[in-house]
Design a protein around this motif. Structure first.
Motif, PDB file in Angstrom:
ATOM      1  N   THR A 179       0.843  -1.190   0.000  1.00  0.00           N
ATOM      2  CA  THR A 179       0.000   0.000   0.000  1.00  0.00           C
ATOM      3  C   THR A 179       0.884   1.247   0.000  1.00  0.00           C
ATOM      4  N   LEU A 180       0.741   2.061  -1.033  1.00  0.00           N
ATOM      5  CA  LEU A 180       1.504   3.303  -1.146  1.00  0.00           C
ATOM      6  C   LEU A 180       0.761   4.499  -0.573  1.00  0.00           C
ATOM      7  N   LEU A 181      -0.583   4.454  -0.620  1.00  0.00           N
ATOM      8  CA  LEU A 181      -1.372   5.569  -0.096  1.00  0.00           C
ATOM      9  C   LEU A 181      -2.760   5.068   0.262  1.00  0.00           C
ATOM     10  N   ALA A 182      -3.219   5.430   1.426  1.00  0.00           N
ATOM     11  CA  ALA A 182      -4.591   5.134   1.870  1.00  0.00           C
ATOM     12  C   ALA A 182      -5.153   6.405   2.493  1.00  0.00           C
ATOM     13  N   LEU A 183      -6.267   6.874   1.967  1.00  0.00           N
ATOM     14  CA  LEU A 183      -6.861   8.127   2.424  1.00  0.00           C
ATOM     15  C   LEU A 183      -7.905   7.860   3.497  1.00  0.00           C
ATOM     16  N   SER A 184      -7.776   8.568   4.603  1.00  0.00           N
ATOM     17  CA  SER A 184      -8.785   8.516   5.645  1.00  0.00           C
ATOM     18  C   SER A 184      -9.983   9.376   5.242  1.00  0.00           C
ATOM     19  N   THR A 185     -11.064   9.260   6.002  1.00  0.00           N
ATOM     20  CA  THR A 185     -12.261  10.062   5.703  1.00  0.00           C
ATOM     21  C   THR A 185     -11.944  11.544   5.838  1.00  0.00           C
ATOM     22  N   TRP A 186     -11.145  11.921   6.816  1.00  0.00           N
ATOM     23  CA  TRP A 186     -10.796  13.328   7.004  1.00  0.00           C
ATOM     24  C   TRP A 186      -9.996  13.860   5.822  1.00  0.00           C
ATOM     25  N   GLU A 187      -9.125  13.026   5.260  1.00  0.00           N
ATOM     26  CA  GLU A 187      -8.369  13.467   4.087  1.00  0.00           C
ATOM     27  C   GLU A 187      -9.300  13.675   2.898  1.00  0.00           C
ATOM     28  N   VAL A 188     -10.293  12.819   2.744  1.00  0.00           N
ATOM     29  CA  VAL A 188     -11.255  12.990   1.649  1.00  0.00           C
ATOM     30  C   VAL A 188     -12.086  14.251   1.863  1.00  0.00           C
ATOM     31  N   LEU A 268     -18.324  10.480  -2.063  1.00  0.00           N
ATOM     32  CA  LEU A 268     -18.920   9.467  -2.925  1.00  0.00           C
ATOM     33  C   LEU A 268     -17.886   8.844  -3.854  1.00  0.00           C
ATOM     34  N   ARG A 269     -16.946   9.641  -4.309  1.00  0.00           N
ATOM     35  CA  ARG A 269     -15.994   9.146  -5.303  1.00  0.00           C
ATOM     36  C   ARG A 269     -14.728   8.563  -4.689  1.00  0.00           C
ATOM     37  N   TYR A 270     -14.206   9.158  -3.612  1.00  0.00           N
ATOM     38  CA  TYR A 270     -12.880   8.780  -3.121  1.00  0.00           C
ATOM     39  C   TYR A 270     -12.895   8.124  -1.740  1.00  0.00           C
ATOM     40  N   HIS A 271     -14.050   7.865  -1.165  1.00  0.00           N
ATOM     41  CA  HIS A 271     -14.067   7.208   0.144  1.00  0.00           C
ATOM     42  C   HIS A 271     -13.395   5.834   0.048  1.00  0.00           C
ATOM     43  N   GLY A 287     -14.475   4.635  -3.687  1.00  0.00           N
ATOM     44  CA  GLY A 287     -15.918   4.757  -3.838  1.00  0.00           C
ATOM     45  C   GLY A 287     -16.650   4.474  -2.543  1.00  0.00           C
ATOM     46  N   LEU A 288     -17.772   5.170  -2.320  1.00  0.00           N
ATOM     47  CA  LEU A 288     -18.587   4.986  -1.129  1.00  0.00           C
ATOM     48  C   LEU A 288     -19.772   4.073  -1.435  1.00  0.00           C
ATOM     49  N   ASP A 343      -6.407   7.679 -13.058  1.00  0.00           N
ATOM     50  CA  ASP A 343      -5.885   8.983 -13.452  1.00  0.00           C
ATOM     51  C   ASP A 343      -5.140   9.669 -12.314  1.00  0.00           C
ATOM     52  N   ALA A 344      -5.686   9.655 -11.103  1.00  0.00           N
ATOM     53  CA  ALA A 344      -5.071  10.318  -9.957  1.00  0.00           C
ATOM     54  C   ALA A 344      -4.488   9.268  -9.033  1.00  0.00           C
ATOM     55  N   LEU A 345      -3.159   9.209  -8.961  1.00  0.00           N
ATOM     56  CA  LEU A 345      -2.528   8.296  -8.011  1.00  0.00           C
ATOM     57  C   LEU A 345      -2.688   8.804  -6.586  1.00  0.00           C
ATOM     58  N   ALA A 346      -2.731  10.112  -6.423  1.00  0.00           N
ATOM     59  CA  ALA A 346      -2.897  10.707  -5.101  1.00  0.00           C
ATOM     60  C   ALA A 346      -3.820  11.914  -5.250  1.00  0.00           C
ATOM     61  N   PRO A 347      -5.138  11.740  -5.066  1.00  0.00           N
ATOM     62  CA  PRO A 347      -6.035  12.898  -5.154  1.00  0.00           C
ATOM     63  C   PRO A 347      -5.665  14.000  -4.167  1.00  0.00           C
ATOM     64  N   ILE A 348      -5.177  13.601  -3.004  1.00  0.00           N
ATOM     65  CA  ILE A 348      -4.683  14.550  -2.010  1.00  0.00           C
ATOM     66  C   ILE A 348      -3.687  13.816  -1.128  1.00  0.00           C
ATOM     67  N   ALA A 349      -2.529  14.428  -0.909  1.00  0.00           N
ATOM     68  CA  ALA A 349      -1.492  13.810  -0.094  1.00  0.00           C
ATOM     69  C   ALA A 349      -0.453  14.873   0.246  1.00  0.00           C
ATOM     70  N   PRO A 350       0.314  14.700   1.337  1.00  0.00           N
ATOM     71  CA  PRO A 350       1.407  15.632   1.633  1.00  0.00           C
ATOM     72  C   PRO A 350       2.435  15.623   0.517  1.00  0.00           C
ATOM     73  N   PRO A 351       3.148  16.730   0.315  1.00  0.00           N
ATOM     74  CA  PRO A 351       4.152  16.776  -0.761  1.00  0.00           C
ATOM     75  C   PRO A 351       5.193  15.672  -0.658  1.00  0.00           C
ATOM     76  N   ASP A 352       5.647  15.366   0.561  1.00  0.00           N
ATOM     77  CA  ASP A 352       6.650  14.307   0.709  1.00  0.00           C
ATOM     78  C   ASP A 352       6.099  12.949   0.261  1.00  0.00           C
ATOM     79  N   THR A 353       4.822  12.703   0.521  1.00  0.00           N
ATOM     80  CA  THR A 353       4.223  11.441   0.091  1.00  0.00           C
ATOM     81  C   THR A 353       4.136  11.367  -1.423  1.00  0.00           C
ATOM     82  N   CYS A 354       3.730  12.459  -2.060  1.00  0.00           N
ATOM     83  CA  CYS A 354       3.685  12.483  -3.530  1.00  0.00           C
ATOM     84  C   CYS A 354       5.066  12.225  -4.122  1.00  0.00           C
ATOM     85  N   ASP A 355       6.095  12.853  -3.563  1.00  0.00           N
ATOM     86  CA  ASP A 355       7.446  12.640  -4.069  1.00  0.00           C
ATOM     87  C   ASP A 355       7.896  11.198  -3.849  1.00  0.00           C
TER      88      ASP A 355
END
Length: 516
Positions: A179-188, A268-271, A287-288, A343-355
């Motif tokens: 797992t490279l990235l897992a988004l919590s509900t707060w991040e979404v 709805l889309r990124y949960h 997806g939710l 299309d989006a490997l990281a819809p939202i993530a810290p800059p260090d995580t994206c790098d």
């Protein structure tokens, strides 16, 4: 909740044995056909309800019955078989089709579930190839374990995607999914606050209303609501300043509601968003209510884009997107297909995580570069020319109607100069033995880059204004780019540097094999 991986695909999908789709497949085909023919069916229903001359109420049912027959027909005539190196799909009865799809040509395996799919324990599977206008195969629908087994089988057999070579040349199975990235509900929720999806949807709904409703009726509706809102505000305020404050409060409330709508769309889309690396393939699940699962080989990634707006910086986040060499056509499902892609490997993530994701997937250990090269010293003057012409033209129009008051628009020029200088000071580019990268923007920042092995063509461009300033631009073509993608280009370079980069990379592209 993450979908578990099947333990043994061969047990669920034995070779040399033709299989049908799920028995409920015809229902989903019927629903898809109904969506395509909903307008003519609605016209028949409403036309019959308005007529009193014995119009046959059952006439629309004939159309629905025909769609049911077509849907069942497609289910009965669709077969697929697992071979050692390919997938064989048979369809049709009167006009028969046999399609053989080598696993090595399947670049993206997309598994999609709506709420109805999840309730029935099934999924739609789409197999896509590079550059195609439609999927190589689309299976509506398979049982979820079979869909996952098919995805894993393609991943295991597609051009050594699941094995690597040991130092002695012996094939060695790669590690399980990481797992490279897992988004919590707060991040979404943060993603919803940052994005403008709610505003885009509202603007699209308003534009559609103007197309569907008569212009006069829509205009009267807006005027009536405007008068009602203004009268409601006048009941709370008597002075113009108080009315202005009330109006500002109404606008602020509308913006808050639109932002809340953006949060809902993001949920709805990124949960449950999860990015995994499984061997040499990447898998995204999200997806939710409806879940989608998309898988693509790492080698199909053609270019990368990192974006950082003002709200991104407020939350210390970025967005990481990619261009992939996969099917981008339409098969009647509109933009929904594009949303299912990876299309989006990281819809939202810290800059260090994206790098870190870039370094892991693109195998660029030196990302981000440190030796960014500056643009032409007069690049800011070239940037401000567009705003200068537009501002002067707008002021001329305003002066025609409002006399000297129109000249107040010239006050915008100092801000344009400031923005152009900031943009030129921060912009830069890097061209080395591994990649081509460019960074642009000041208020809203963008990083765009690609590996040299993914470049298909290089072009030197010079407009009349560029010749006057002694500068040029270098443009690059990659597979998977489209009109909505930010082009990969090095703008406003000194002419000598641009010509040198163009000549060097043209030779390098001709020498290197295309990696896709």
């Amino acid at each position: 909740m993450t979908t578990p991986e099947p333990a043994a695909p061969e047990a669920l999908l034995p070779e040399d044995h033709e299989r049908r789709l799920h028995p409920g497949s015809w229902l989903f085909v019927l629903l898809q056909n109904l969506r395509q023919f909903i307008v003519p069916l609605a016209v028949l229903v409403f036309a019959g309800g308005r007529r009193d001359d014995g119009y046959p109420w059952w006439l629309p049912m004939i159309g629905v019955g025909a769609l049911v027959i077509v849907s069942v027909w497609q289910y009965l005539t669709f077969r697929y078989r697992i071979d050692d190196d390919r997938l064989v799909v048979r369809s049709g009865l009167l006009e028969r089709s046999v399609r053989q799809i080598p696993y090595s040509r399947i670049h993206n395996v997309a598994i999609h579930q709506t709420l109805l799919h999840r309730l029935m324990g099934v999924a739609e599977v789409r197999l896509e190839s590079a550059g195609g206008t439609k999927p190589e195969a689309q299976m509506r629908v398979l049982r979820m374990p079979e869909a996952l087994a098919l995805e894993q089988l393609i991943r295991d057999r597609g051009r050594s995607d699941a094995v690597t070579a040991a130092p002695d040349g012996t094939p060695v199975a790669e590690a399980a999914g990481t797992t490279l990235l897992a988004l919590s509900t707060w991040e979404v929720v943060k993603l919803g606050l940052i994005s403008n999806r709610g505003l885009i949807v509202v603007a699209g709904a308003v534009a559609l209303s103007f197309q569907v409703m008569p212009e006069r009726a829509m205009g009267r509706l807006l005027v009536e609501y405007g008068r009602e809102a203004f009268g409601y505000a006048s009941g709370f305020a008597t002075t113009w300043m108080a009315k202005g404050l009330v109006l500002m409060g109404v606008v602020a409330t509308a913006l808050v509601l639109i932002r809340a709508f953006s949060v809902l769309l993001s949920l709805l889309r990124y949960h449950g968003f999860r990015l995994q690396r499984q061997g040499r393939r990447l898998t995204v699940e999200r997806g939710l209510l409806g879940r989608s699962r998309s898988s693509v080989p790492r080698r199909r990634i053609q270019a990368w884009t990192q974006q950082e707006g003002v709200l991104h910086r407020l939350f210390a986040r970025r967005t990481l997107e990619i261009d992939t060499a996969s099917a981008r056509g339409s098969d009647g499902q509109g933009n929904a297909n594009a949303q299912r892609g990876l299309d989006a490997l990281a819809p939202i993530a810290p800059p260090d995580t994206c790098d870190a994701i870039v370094r892991d997937i693109a195998l660029l250990p030196a990302w981000p570069p440190v030796d960014w090269q500056p643009l032409h010293p007069r690049a800011w003057q070239r940037l401000v020319l567009g705003d200068l012409f537009m501002t002067v033209g707008l002021c001329a129009v305003l002066a025609w109607f409002f006399q000297w008051w129109g000249a107040l628009g010239l006050l915008w020029l100092p801000w344009s100069v400031f923005v152009a200088r900031r943009h030129a000071a921060r912009a830069g580019y890097v061209v080395d033995d591994a990649l081509v990268a460019v960074r642009e923007g000041w208020w809203s920042r963008t990083w765009r880059f690609a590996e040299l092995g993914k470049l298909q063509a290089v072009e030197l461009r010079q407009s009349p204004l560029d010749r006057g300033f002694g500068m040029a631009s270098v443009w690059f073509d990659t597979a998977g780019a489209n009109a909505m993608t930010t082009p990969l280009r090095l703008r406003f370079l000194p002419l000598g540097d641009a010509a040198r980069i163009h000549a060097t990379l043209a030779q390098e592209i001709a020498r290197r094999p295309l990696r896709w």
